[in-house]
Write a protein that holds these residues in place. Structure first.
Motif, PDB file in Angstrom:
ATOM      1  N   GLU A  32     -19.746  -8.886  16.368  1.00 41.05           N
ATOM      2  CA  GLU A  32     -20.790  -9.331  15.454  1.00 41.05           C
ATOM      3  C   GLU A  32     -21.681 -10.367  16.134  1.00 41.05           C
ATOM      4  OE1 GLU A  32     -18.570 -10.707  12.099  1.00 41.05           O
ATOM      5  OE2 GLU A  32     -18.337  -8.704  11.249  1.00 41.05           O
ATOM      6  N   GLY A  33     -21.118 -11.143  17.043  1.00 40.99           N
ATOM      7  CA  GLY A  33     -21.908 -12.102  17.799  1.00 40.99           C
ATOM      8  C   GLY A  33     -22.884 -11.427  18.746  1.00 40.99           C
ATOM      9  N   ASN A  34     -22.452 -10.328  19.409  1.00 41.34           N
ATOM     10  CA  ASN A  34     -23.364  -9.569  20.262  1.00 41.34           C
ATOM     11  C   ASN A  34     -24.567  -9.082  19.471  1.00 41.34           C
ATOM     12  OD1 ASN A  34     -20.620  -7.928  22.011  1.00 41.34           O
ATOM     13  ND2 ASN A  34     -21.731  -9.781  22.588  1.00 41.34           N
ATOM     14  N   VAL A  35     -24.293  -8.529  18.297  1.00 39.60           N
ATOM     15  CA  VAL A  35     -25.372  -7.994  17.454  1.00 39.60           C
ATOM     16  C   VAL A  35     -26.305  -9.116  17.012  1.00 39.60           C
ATOM     17  CG1 VAL A  35     -25.881  -6.820  15.277  1.00 39.60           C
ATOM     18  CG2 VAL A  35     -23.948  -6.062  16.673  1.00 39.60           C
ATOM     19  N   ALA A  36     -25.729 -10.238  16.577  1.00 39.30           N
ATOM     20  CA  ALA A  36     -26.539 -11.365  16.110  1.00 39.30           C
ATOM     21  C   ALA A  36     -27.399 -11.935  17.231  1.00 39.30           C
ATOM     22  CB  ALA A  36     -25.633 -12.449  15.519  1.00 39.30           C
ATOM     23  N   ALA A  37     -26.855 -12.007  18.441  1.00 37.39           N
ATOM     24  CA  ALA A  37     -27.618 -12.541  19.573  1.00 37.39           C
ATOM     25  C   ALA A  37     -28.801 -11.648  19.906  1.00 37.39           C
ATOM     26  CB  ALA A  37     -26.705 -12.700  20.786  1.00 37.39           C
ATOM     27  N   THR A  38     -28.593 -10.337  19.877  1.00 41.89           N
ATOM     28  CA  THR A  38     -29.687  -9.406  20.142  1.00 41.89           C
ATOM     29  C   THR A  38     -30.759  -9.517  19.073  1.00 41.89           C
ATOM     30  OG1 THR A  38     -28.240  -7.863  21.309  1.00 41.89           O
ATOM     31  CG2 THR A  38     -30.281  -6.968  20.404  1.00 41.89           C
ATOM     32  N   GLU A  39     -30.345  -9.608  17.826  1.00 42.42           N
ATOM     33  CA  GLU A  39     -31.309  -9.743  16.730  1.00 42.42           C
ATOM     34  C   GLU A  39     -32.107 -11.037  16.859  1.00 42.42           C
ATOM     35  OE1 GLU A  39     -28.860  -9.408  13.282  1.00 42.42           O
ATOM     36  OE2 GLU A  39     -28.863  -7.202  13.296  1.00 42.42           O
ATOM     37  N   ALA A  40     -31.439 -12.131  17.227  1.00 41.17           N
ATOM     38  CA  ALA A  40     -32.131 -13.416  17.375  1.00 41.17           C
ATOM     39  C   ALA A  40     -33.154 -13.365  18.502  1.00 41.17           C
ATOM     40  CB  ALA A  40     -31.109 -14.524  17.632  1.00 41.17           C
ATOM     41  N   HIS A  41     -32.779 -12.727  19.595  1.00 41.73           N
ATOM     42  CA  HIS A  41     -33.700 -12.599  20.736  1.00 41.73           C
ATOM     43  C   HIS A  41     -34.932 -11.793  20.334  1.00 41.73           C
ATOM     44  CE1 HIS A  41     -35.158 -11.982  24.822  1.00 41.73           C
ATOM     45  NE2 HIS A  41     -35.174 -10.678  24.587  1.00 41.73           N
ATOM     46  N   LEU A  42     -34.732 -10.676  19.667  1.00 43.40           N
ATOM     47  CA  LEU A  42     -35.852  -9.831  19.272  1.00 43.40           C
ATOM     48  C   LEU A  42     -36.756 -10.520  18.253  1.00 43.40           C
ATOM     49  CD1 LEU A  42     -34.017  -6.379  18.984  1.00 43.40           C
ATOM     50  CD2 LEU A  42     -35.554  -7.153  20.812  1.00 43.40           C
ATOM     51  N   ALA A  43     -36.171 -11.371  17.427  1.00 43.10           N
ATOM     52  CA  ALA A  43     -36.939 -12.074  16.397  1.00 43.10           C
ATOM     53  C   ALA A  43     -37.602 -13.340  16.913  1.00 43.10           C
ATOM     54  CB  ALA A  43     -36.027 -12.413  15.220  1.00 43.10           C
ATOM     55  N   GLY A  44     -37.328 -13.720  18.145  1.00 46.42           N
ATOM     56  CA  GLY A  44     -37.868 -14.952  18.682  1.00 46.42           C
ATOM     57  C   GLY A  44     -37.291 -16.189  18.015  1.00 46.42           C
ATOM     58  N   ALA A  45     -36.020 -16.099  17.588  1.00 48.10           N
ATOM     59  CA  ALA A  45     -35.364 -17.214  16.899  1.00 48.10           C
ATOM     60  C   ALA A  45     -34.766 -18.177  17.910  1.00 48.10           C
ATOM     61  CB  ALA A  45     -34.282 -16.677  15.970  1.00 48.10           C
ATOM     62  N   GLU A  46     -34.552 -19.399  17.471  1.00 44.16           N
ATOM     63  CA  GLU A  46     -33.923 -20.409  18.313  1.00 44.16           C
ATOM     64  C   GLU A  46     -32.410 -20.433  18.170  1.00 44.16           C
ATOM     65  OE1 GLU A  46     -35.605 -24.273  17.719  1.00 44.16           O
ATOM     66  OE2 GLU A  46     -37.674 -23.588  18.007  1.00 44.16           O
ATOM     67  N   VAL A  47     -31.916 -20.009  17.006  1.00 47.86           N
ATOM     68  CA  VAL A  47     -30.491 -20.092  16.708  1.00 47.86           C
ATOM     69  C   VAL A  47     -29.944 -18.690  16.410  1.00 47.86           C
ATOM     70  CG1 VAL A  47     -28.738 -21.049  15.161  1.00 47.86           C
ATOM     71  CG2 VAL A  47     -30.720 -22.433  15.802  1.00 47.86           C
ATOM     72  N   ILE A  48     -28.775 -18.414  16.950  1.00 50.45           N
ATOM     73  CA  ILE A  48     -28.091 -17.138  16.692  1.00 50.45           C
ATOM     74  C   ILE A  48     -27.256 -17.289  15.428  1.00 50.45           C
ATOM     75  CG2 ILE A  48     -26.446 -15.456  17.613  1.00 50.45           C
ATOM     76  CD1 ILE A  48     -27.194 -16.564  20.432  1.00 50.45           C
ATOM     77  N   ASP A  49     -27.491 -16.430  14.476  1.00 53.35           N
ATOM     78  CA  ASP A  49     -26.837 -16.525  13.173  1.00 53.35           C
ATOM     79  C   ASP A  49     -25.483 -15.829  13.218  1.00 53.35           C
ATOM     80  OD1 ASP A  49     -26.286 -16.976  10.514  1.00 53.35           O
ATOM     81  OD2 ASP A  49     -27.578 -15.346   9.784  1.00 53.35           O
ATOM     82  N   VAL A  50     -24.503 -16.465  13.850  1.00 55.35           N
ATOM     83  CA  VAL A  50     -23.158 -15.901  13.917  1.00 55.35           C
ATOM     84  C   VAL A  50     -22.353 -16.327  12.689  1.00 55.35           C
ATOM     85  CG1 VAL A  50     -23.056 -15.669  16.409  1.00 55.35           C
ATOM     86  CG2 VAL A  50     -22.431 -17.829  15.366  1.00 55.35           C
TER      87      VAL A  50
END
Length: 263
Positions: A32-50
């Motif tokens: 779930e962390g892998n998925v959240a990190a990819t989503e955060a990168h694509l969204a240009g977010a600063e924090v990974i929502d794990v």
């Protein structure tokens, strides 16, 4: 998790009587962390929502399928060539991968735990994307860029060199035992990269070149052998995930920061 020993010295307990002739290194299935990190990168977010601290992040649905497919592939190994020691990082995603794979393979071996196989600790940079680090800790971003991946240690965390020390400790146990043992270690992408660094005596440049161009695939298999049970290990295969595609399971690539070289 049911079915594994909870002692802190799993590798020592598992292989105390004989040395290793084969070493399988398995990356955990997609988390779930892998998925959240990819989503955060694509969204240009600063924090990974794990959903949890790093040690407690579970496999994703795809990750559970990958772990089962891994076990189905391991079931094809003839009994005399099966690992008789399976040792996992204590992190949930690795333990879930190990236990699911062992169950799917129909092996009776217990999954042991060794905290030396845990993922690299990121300290104050935990849960931050690259953008988050650059925005919130610009001095750390500059220091990381200057030092490069091998030697940069975030406050409260570890460098890759720190992780390599853990790996040397694990290998010392394998290198100073008797004969005939086969070991499977279930761990993390950086840990597998650093096993290669230590085992093959890579230079910093060779390691960082490898890391810059290669992502360790989820539920992939890397295999080392040394039939004489002593001396140098030989890399037989690296980062193989064909067993997933063969079973119609997604092959996923969730790598770390590709900016690994010192500036």
């Amino acid at each position: 998790m049911d079915g594994h020993a909870t002692d802190d010295d799993g590798l020592t307990e598992a292989v105390q009587e004989s040395g290793a002739v084969e070493l399988l290194l398995i990356r955990h299935g997609e988390s779930e962390g892998n998925v959240a990190a990819t989503e955060a990168h694509l969204a240009g977010a600063e924090v990974i929502d794990v959903p949890a601290r790093d040690a407690d992040v579970n496999l994703s649905g795809v990750g559970r399928e990958q772990a089962t497919a891994l076990g189905n592939a391991l079931a094809r190994i003839a009994e005399e060539f099966r690992p008789d020691a399976v040792v996992s990082s204590p992190y949930a995603r690795a333990l879930q991968t190990a236990q699911t794979a062992v169950d799917a393979a129909g092996w009776s071996v217990k999954v042991q735990v060794d905290e030396r196989l845990r993922d690299r600790e990121l300290g104050i940079l935990d849960r931050l994307t690259r953008l988050g680090v650059e925005t919130r800790y610009p001095e750390e971003a500059e220091r990381r860029s200057w030092l490069g991946k091998l030697y940069y240690r975030p406050p409260g965390g570890e460098s890759w060199a720190d992780v390599a020390l853990r790996i040397r400790s694990v290998l010392d146990e394998l290198n100073n035992l008797g004969t005939g043992h086969r070991v499977m270690l279930v761990c993390h992408d950086a840990v597998i990269m650093l096993f290669r660094y230590v085992i093959e005596g890579m230079s910093e440049q060779e390691l960082l070149d490898l890391a810059a161009g290669t992502s360790i695939l989820n539920a992939s298999i890397t295999k080392y052998v040394r039939p004489a049970s002593e001396g140098p290990w030989k890399l037989e295969s690296f980062n193989v995930a064909d067993h997933l595609a063969e079973q119609g399971v997604a092959v996923t690539e969730h790598g770390g920061d590709a900016n690994v070289r010192p500036r």
